[in-house]
Design an enzyme around this catalytic site. Structure first.
Site, PDB file in Angstrom:
ATOM      1  N   GLY A  34      30.566   6.772  93.424  1.00 20.43           N
ATOM      2  CA  GLY A  34      30.541   6.893  91.963  1.00 20.43           C
ATOM      3  C   GLY A  34      29.170   6.537  91.456  1.00 20.43           C
TER       4      GLY A  34
ATOM      5  N   GLN B 244      22.622   3.872  85.475  1.00 19.89           N
ATOM      6  CA  GLN B 244      22.023   3.579  86.789  1.00 19.89           C
ATOM      7  C   GLN B 244      20.860   4.511  87.098  1.00 19.89           C
ATOM      8  OE1 GLN B 244      26.091   3.495  88.734  1.00 19.89           O
ATOM      9  NE2 GLN B 244      25.079   1.807  89.800  1.00 19.89           N
TER      10      GLN B 244
ATOM     11  N   CYS C 296      27.871  -2.052  94.741  1.00 19.90           N
ATOM     12  CA  CYS C 296      27.235  -1.376  93.607  1.00 19.90           C
ATOM     13  C   CYS C 296      25.820  -0.974  93.998  1.00 19.90           C
ATOM     14  CB  CYS C 296      27.204  -2.314  92.399  1.00 19.90           C
ATOM     15  SG  CYS C 296      26.455  -1.553  90.945  1.00 19.90           S
ATOM     16  N   LEU C 297      25.465   0.266  93.684  1.00 19.30           N
ATOM     17  CA  LEU C 297      24.120   0.748  94.008  1.00 19.30           C
ATOM     18  C   LEU C 297      23.056  -0.059  93.269  1.00 19.30           C
ATOM     19  CD1 LEU C 297      24.785   4.614  93.815  1.00 19.30           C
ATOM     20  CD2 LEU C 297      25.094   3.055  95.751  1.00 19.30           C
TER      21      LEU C 297
ATOM     22  N   HIS D 277      35.125   0.630  87.477  1.00 23.76           N
ATOM     23  CA  HIS D 277      33.786   0.111  87.812  1.00 23.76           C
ATOM     24  C   HIS D 277      32.717   0.864  87.004  1.00 23.76           C
ATOM     25  CE1 HIS D 277      30.776  -1.339  91.003  1.00 23.76           C
ATOM     26  NE2 HIS D 277      30.095  -0.384  90.374  1.00 23.76           N
ATOM     27  N   GLU D 278      32.870   2.194  86.938  1.00 19.15           N
ATOM     28  CA  GLU D 278      31.833   3.001  86.255  1.00 19.15           C
ATOM     29  C   GLU D 278      31.899   2.820  84.735  1.00 19.15           C
ATOM     30  OE1 GLU D 278      29.689   3.914  88.166  1.00 19.15           O
ATOM     31  OE2 GLU D 278      30.779   4.019  90.069  1.00 19.15           O
TER      32      GLU D 278
ATOM     33  N   HIS E 134      30.034  -0.107  83.806  1.00 23.85           N
ATOM     34  CA  HIS E 134      28.583   0.133  83.696  1.00 23.85           C
ATOM     35  C   HIS E 134      28.231   0.643  82.294  1.00 23.85           C
ATOM     36  CE1 HIS E 134      26.746  -0.668  87.552  1.00 23.85           C
ATOM     37  NE2 HIS E 134      27.607   0.082  88.221  1.00 23.85           N
TER      38      HIS E 134
HETATM   39  O1  K3U Z   1      30.866   0.498  97.870  1.00 24.02           O
HETATM   40  C1  K3U Z   1      30.369   1.560  98.206  1.00 24.02           C
HETATM   41  C2  K3U Z   1      31.124   2.488  99.002  1.00 24.02           C
HETATM   42  C3  K3U Z   1      30.531   3.596  99.577  1.00 24.02           C
HETATM   43  C4  K3U Z   1      31.279   4.466 100.345  1.00 24.02           C
HETATM   44  C5  K3U Z   1      32.589   4.228 100.542  1.00 24.02           C
HETATM   45  C6  K3U Z   1      33.189   3.121  99.980  1.00 24.02           C
HETATM   46  C7  K3U Z   1      32.468   2.252  99.212  1.00 24.02           C
HETATM   47  C8  K3U Z   1      28.981   1.890  97.775  1.00 24.02           C
HETATM   48  S1  K3U Z   1      28.696   1.328  96.128  1.00 24.02           S
HETATM   49  C9  K3U Z   1      29.452   2.530  95.206  1.00 24.02           C
HETATM   50  O2  K3U Z   1      29.761   3.571  95.650  1.00 24.02           O
HETATM   51  C10 K3U Z   1      29.615   2.207  93.724  1.00 24.02           C
HETATM   52  C11 K3U Z   1      28.554   3.038  93.048  1.00 24.02           C
HETATM   53  C12 K3U Z   1      28.016   2.501  91.763  1.00 24.02           C
HETATM   54  F1  K3U Z   1      27.507   1.292  91.881  1.00 24.02           F
HETATM   55  F2  K3U Z   1      27.048   3.306  91.377  1.00 24.02           F
HETATM   56  F3  K3U Z   1      28.885   2.475  90.783  1.00 24.02           F
HETATM   57  C13 K3U Z   1      30.972   2.625  93.211  1.00 24.02           C
HETATM   58  C14 K3U Z   1      32.127   1.816  93.649  1.00 24.02           C
HETATM   59  C15 K3U Z   1      32.293   1.375  94.956  1.00 24.02           C
HETATM   60  C16 K3U Z   1      33.415   0.639  95.317  1.00 24.02           C
HETATM   61  C17 K3U Z   1      34.381   0.360  94.347  1.00 24.02           C
HETATM   62  C18 K3U Z   1      34.202   0.797  93.062  1.00 24.02           C
HETATM   63  C19 K3U Z   1      33.092   1.526  92.711  1.00 24.02           C
HETATM   64 ZN    ZN Z   2      28.037  -0.150  90.168  1.00 20.42          ZN
END
Ligand code: K3U
Ligand code: ZN
Length: 146
Positions: A37, A42, A90-91, A132-133, A136
């Site tokens: 996401g 971001q 979170c990125l 989560h988004e 943000h």
């Molecule tokens: O947690 C991450 C993830 C990546 C691949 C599979 C499973 C988890 C990477 S961080 C991520 O993807 C955030 C992105 C952000 F920060 F831009 F919103 C989104 C997210 C990850 C996990 C739970 C909820 C939201």
């Molecule tokens: Zn995030």
């Protein structure tokens, strides 16, 4: 930028090259960072646009595979009562992960890039990503919910 409340996309911005360009920039950033996401703040744009792209992963092996959905001006209209703890990253917060309580099911309304209104029920990991988004968009990072 990440602490601001983002502004709504206005009616004259729907269907514009600017909005399509923003969605493309968000999607390429999300894919390059292997995220599920992303929200416009971001990529340094304080507008209410998110992308949700659930896929199965180690923490959520049963998560559905979703073609990325761009959601403009998303709103949560209703929530189930049940809260679940689940791992998030979170990125924008490198090297931090945590167990975050989120509502298990949500009913949302959003607009697509052309301004068509869509309503959708989501549960589990996709519902977690949307919450989560939207955080943000309201200047809230997951670490504030731990
Ligand atoms: O947690 C991450 C993830 C990546 C691949 C599979 C499973 C988890 C990477 S961080 C991520 O993807 C955030 C992105 C952000 F920060 F831009 F919103 C989104 C997210 C990850 C996990 C739970 C909820 C939201
Ligand atoms: Zn995030």
């Amino acid at each position: 930028m990440l602490k601001l409340k983002a502004s709504d996309v206005s009616s004259n911005e729907f269907g514009s090259a600017w909005l399509y360009g923003l969605a493309e920039a968000m999607q390429s950033t999300m894919l390059a960072r292997n995220g599920v996401g992303i929200a416009a703040p971001q990529v340094y744009v304080s507008k209410r646009v998110i992308i949700v792209a659930s896929k199965a992963n180690l923490r959520y092996p049963d998560a559905p595979e979703m073609t990325p959905i761009v959601m403009v001006n998303p709103q949560i209209l209703a929530r189930s009562e049940q809260n679940n703890l689940g791992e998030e990253g979170c990125l924008s917060v490198p090297n931090e992960r945590g167990q975050v309580p989120r509502t298990n099911e949500i009913f949302i309304r959003y607009f697509d890039l052309e301004g068509q209104q869509i309503e959708l029920m989501l549960a589990g990991f996709p519902a977690r990503i949307v919450q989560h988004e939207i955080d943000h968009l309201n200047g809230i990072l997951f670490v504030e919910r731990l």
